[in-house]
Motif scaffolding. Sequence first.
Motif, PDB file in Angstrom:
ATOM      1  N   SER A 179      16.456 -87.659  -4.962  1.00 44.43           N
ATOM      2  CA  SER A 179      16.668 -86.592  -5.940  1.00 44.43           C
ATOM      3  C   SER A 179      17.192 -87.175  -7.248  1.00 44.43           C
ATOM      4  CB  SER A 179      17.673 -85.577  -5.398  1.00 44.43           C
ATOM      5  OG  SER A 179      18.927 -86.209  -5.174  1.00 44.43           O
ATOM      6  N   ILE A 180      16.910 -86.458  -8.325  1.00 40.63           N
ATOM      7  CA  ILE A 180      17.420 -86.842  -9.638  1.00 40.63           C
ATOM      8  C   ILE A 180      18.093 -85.629 -10.251  1.00 40.63           C
ATOM      9  CG2 ILE A 180      16.827 -87.541 -11.988  1.00 40.63           C
ATOM     10  CD1 ILE A 180      14.677 -89.296 -10.866  1.00 40.63           C
ATOM     11  N   CYS A 181      19.333 -85.822 -10.666  1.00 41.48           N
ATOM     12  CA  CYS A 181      20.081 -84.785 -11.359  1.00 41.48           C
ATOM     13  C   CYS A 181      19.823 -84.939 -12.846  1.00 41.48           C
ATOM     14  CB  CYS A 181      21.568 -84.933 -11.053  1.00 41.48           C
ATOM     15  SG  CYS A 181      22.594 -83.712 -11.883  1.00 41.48           S
ATOM     16  N   VAL A 182      19.338 -83.882 -13.469  1.00 42.23           N
ATOM     17  CA  VAL A 182      18.998 -83.912 -14.894  1.00 42.23           C
ATOM     18  C   VAL A 182      19.993 -83.062 -15.673  1.00 42.23           C
ATOM     19  CG1 VAL A 182      17.277 -83.259 -16.623  1.00 42.23           C
ATOM     20  CG2 VAL A 182      16.545 -84.333 -14.486  1.00 42.23           C
ATOM     21  N   TYR A 183      20.528 -83.652 -16.732  1.00 42.21           N
ATOM     22  CA  TYR A 183      21.366 -82.940 -17.695  1.00 42.21           C
ATOM     23  C   TYR A 183      20.560 -82.801 -18.973  1.00 42.21           C
ATOM     24  CZ  TYR A 183      25.022 -84.538 -14.506  1.00 42.21           C
ATOM     25  OH  TYR A 183      25.783 -84.803 -13.394  1.00 42.21           O
ATOM     26  N   CYS A 184      20.567 -81.597 -19.558  1.00 40.80           N
ATOM     27  CA  CYS A 184      19.824 -81.386 -20.797  1.00 40.80           C
ATOM     28  C   CYS A 184      20.272 -80.084 -21.448  1.00 40.80           C
ATOM     29  CB  CYS A 184      18.323 -81.365 -20.543  1.00 40.80           C
ATOM     30  SG  CYS A 184      17.760 -80.100 -19.384  1.00 40.80           S
ATOM     31  N   GLY A 185      19.797 -79.853 -22.647  1.00 41.17           N
ATOM     32  CA  GLY A 185      20.244 -78.723 -23.441  1.00 41.17           C
ATOM     33  C   GLY A 185      19.799 -77.374 -22.915  1.00 41.17           C
ATOM     34  N   SER A 186      20.652 -76.381 -23.128  1.00 40.14           N
ATOM     35  CA  SER A 186      20.286 -74.990 -22.841  1.00 40.14           C
ATOM     36  C   SER A 186      19.613 -74.366 -24.058  1.00 40.14           C
ATOM     37  CB  SER A 186      21.522 -74.183 -22.438  1.00 40.14           C
ATOM     38  OG  SER A 186      22.487 -74.212 -23.467  1.00 40.14           O
ATOM     39  N   SER A 187      19.410 -75.165 -25.088  1.00 36.23           N
ATOM     40  CA  SER A 187      18.629 -74.795 -26.273  1.00 36.23           C
ATOM     41  C   SER A 187      17.435 -75.736 -26.350  1.00 36.23           C
ATOM     42  CB  SER A 187      19.479 -74.935 -27.545  1.00 36.23           C
ATOM     43  OG  SER A 187      20.574 -74.055 -27.514  1.00 36.23           O
TER      44      SER A 187
ATOM     45  N   GLU B 298       6.023 -85.168  -9.248  1.00 34.34           N
ATOM     46  CA  GLU B 298       4.888 -85.993  -8.832  1.00 34.34           C
ATOM     47  C   GLU B 298       5.331 -87.208  -8.019  1.00 34.34           C
ATOM     48  OE1 GLU B 298       2.879 -86.787 -12.521  1.00 34.34           O
ATOM     49  OE2 GLU B 298       1.758 -84.895 -12.461  1.00 34.34           O
ATOM     50  N   GLN B 299       6.558 -87.661  -8.233  1.00 34.94           N
ATOM     51  CA  GLN B 299       7.065 -88.798  -7.474  1.00 34.94           C
ATOM     52  C   GLN B 299       7.744 -88.360  -6.175  1.00 34.94           C
ATOM     53  OE1 GLN B 299       9.027 -91.942  -9.575  1.00 34.94           O
ATOM     54  NE2 GLN B 299       7.669 -91.798 -11.333  1.00 34.94           N
ATOM     55  N   GLY B 300       7.625 -87.071  -5.858  1.00 33.67           N
ATOM     56  CA  GLY B 300       8.161 -86.568  -4.604  1.00 33.67           C
ATOM     57  C   GLY B 300       9.676 -86.457  -4.572  1.00 33.67           C
ATOM     58  N   LEU B 301      10.285 -86.394  -5.741  1.00 33.20           N
ATOM     59  CA  LEU B 301      11.741 -86.299  -5.849  1.00 33.20           C
ATOM     60  C   LEU B 301      12.164 -84.859  -6.079  1.00 33.20           C
ATOM     61  CD1 LEU B 301      12.109 -89.345  -8.247  1.00 33.20           C
ATOM     62  CD2 LEU B 301      12.741 -89.300  -5.819  1.00 33.20           C
ATOM     63  N   THR B 302      13.336 -84.501  -5.628  1.00 39.43           N
ATOM     64  CA  THR B 302      13.902 -83.180  -5.886  1.00 39.43           C
ATOM     65  C   THR B 302      14.603 -83.201  -7.234  1.00 39.43           C
ATOM     66  OG1 THR B 302      14.216 -82.676  -3.545  1.00 39.43           O
ATOM     67  CG2 THR B 302      15.615 -81.474  -5.106  1.00 39.43           C
ATOM     68  N   LEU B 303      14.362 -82.182  -8.036  1.00 32.27           N
ATOM     69  CA  LEU B 303      15.073 -82.012  -9.305  1.00 32.27           C
ATOM     70  C   LEU B 303      16.324 -81.188  -9.045  1.00 32.27           C
ATOM     71  CD1 LEU B 303      15.413 -81.921 -12.443  1.00 32.27           C
ATOM     72  CD2 LEU B 303      13.943 -79.887 -12.395  1.00 32.27           C
ATOM     73  N   VAL B 304      17.468 -81.737  -9.411  1.00 36.64           N
ATOM     74  CA  VAL B 304      18.736 -81.019  -9.382  1.00 36.64           C
ATOM     75  C   VAL B 304      19.149 -80.818 -10.833  1.00 36.64           C
ATOM     76  CG1 VAL B 304      21.165 -81.109  -8.681  1.00 36.64           C
ATOM     77  CG2 VAL B 304      19.395 -82.108  -7.201  1.00 36.64           C
ATOM     78  N   TYR B 305      19.516 -79.595 -11.192  1.00 40.69           N
ATOM     79  CA  TYR B 305      19.910 -79.345 -12.577  1.00 40.69           C
ATOM     80  C   TYR B 305      20.815 -78.123 -12.613  1.00 40.69           C
ATOM     81  CZ  TYR B 305      16.999 -75.245 -13.601  1.00 40.69           C
ATOM     82  OH  TYR B 305      16.475 -73.977 -13.638  1.00 40.69           O
ATOM     83  N   GLY B 306      21.193 -77.711 -13.812  1.00 46.66           N
ATOM     84  CA  GLY B 306      22.186 -76.656 -13.974  1.00 46.66           C
ATOM     85  C   GLY B 306      21.753 -75.238 -13.699  1.00 46.66           C
TER      86      GLY B 306
ATOM     87  N   GLY C  29      20.606 -83.015 -25.546  1.00 49.09           N
ATOM     88  CA  GLY C  29      21.411 -81.828 -25.292  1.00 49.09           C
ATOM     89  C   GLY C  29      22.670 -81.859 -26.126  1.00 49.09           C
ATOM     90  N   GLY C  30      23.531 -80.890 -25.890  1.00 49.73           N
ATOM     91  CA  GLY C  30      24.757 -80.742 -26.661  1.00 49.73           C
ATOM     92  C   GLY C  30      25.984 -81.208 -25.898  1.00 49.73           C
ATOM     93  N   PRO C  31      27.135 -80.589 -26.177  1.00 51.51           N
ATOM     94  CA  PRO C  31      28.386 -81.066 -25.589  1.00 51.51           C
ATOM     95  C   PRO C  31      28.423 -80.994 -24.068  1.00 51.51           C
ATOM     96  CG  PRO C  31      28.733 -78.981 -26.759  1.00 51.51           C
ATOM     97  CD  PRO C  31      27.362 -79.465 -27.100  1.00 51.51           C
ATOM     98  N   GLY C  32      27.821 -79.966 -23.471  1.00 49.82           N
ATOM     99  CA  GLY C  32      27.811 -79.874 -22.013  1.00 49.82           C
ATOM    100  C   GLY C  32      27.021 -81.006 -21.380  1.00 49.82           C
ATOM    101  N   THR C  33      25.878 -81.305 -21.968  1.00 51.56           N
ATOM    102  CA  THR C  33      25.045 -82.413 -21.487  1.00 51.56           C
ATOM    103  C   THR C  33      25.818 -83.717 -21.533  1.00 51.56           C
ATOM    104  OG1 THR C  33      23.039 -81.297 -22.274  1.00 51.56           O
ATOM    105  CG2 THR C  33      22.897 -83.685 -21.919  1.00 51.56           C
ATOM    106  N   ILE C  34      26.429 -83.977 -22.674  1.00 52.13           N
ATOM    107  CA  ILE C  34      27.167 -85.225 -22.864  1.00 52.13           C
ATOM    108  C   ILE C  34      28.358 -85.296 -21.919  1.00 52.13           C
ATOM    109  CG2 ILE C  34      28.584 -86.523 -24.507  1.00 52.13           C
ATOM    110  CD1 ILE C  34      26.664 -85.474 -26.697  1.00 52.13           C
ATOM    111  N   GLU C  35      29.098 -84.217 -21.818  1.00 54.25           N
ATOM    112  CA  GLU C  35      30.302 -84.205 -20.990  1.00 54.25           C
ATOM    113  C   GLU C  35      29.967 -84.463 -19.520  1.00 54.25           C
ATOM    114  OE1 GLU C  35      33.130 -82.326 -18.261  1.00 54.25           O
ATOM    115  OE2 GLU C  35      31.281 -81.330 -18.877  1.00 54.25           O
TER     116      GLU C  35
END
Length: 195
Positions: free
Chosen positions: A3-11, A31-39, A106-112
């Motif tokens: 799995s890959i956890c992705v951080y990115c903007g809500s805008s 496509e690589q058969g990985l689970t996407l984990v995100y917010g 992304g913004g401050p949440g992504t960075i933090e």
Amino acid sequence: MQSICVYCGSSPGTDPAYLAEARRAGRVIAEQGLTLVYGGGRVGLMGEVADAALAAGGRVVGVMPADLVSQEIAHTGLSDLVVVNSMHERKWKMAELGDAFLSLPGGPGTIEEFIEQWTWALLGFHAKPCGLVNVNGYWDLWRATVQQMVDKGFVAQQYGDMLIYEPSPEAVIERFRAYVPPPPKWGVAPVEQRY
């Protein structure tokens, strides 16, 4: 790595390339058969990365505090939406579910959230890689800031170097697969998942 956890903007940001790379990241992860984990959001880059992974047949797990779900920004078409009580619990759960951490613009949440994982990695709380998709130089100033931390004696070079910067999600994921973590900062406890 499952799995890959992705951080990115809500805008969506101002550059169309941000949306394009978010879609590409979601598609590539699926496509690589990985689970996407995100917010868990349906808006901005968050919504795009999730929609692209789902459209490519991928599994997508969102993690969101109940108060944000009640504000109706949660994605309702995910494989799984984990509802938690607080932002702290959200970050903890995402870290637990992800085998690697990838940041899009992304913004401050992504960075933090991303910086927390880098910090935990250099302390040896986990041995998971942390990478940034440097879309049109978005992370150039951050990279310079990290190097300044190194140059001014606040971070050892090996910990600045543990961050992966690539222009595409494919390149970041390829480097994730070959990642070897440095020894933990204090060298007292073994590197292990401690959250």
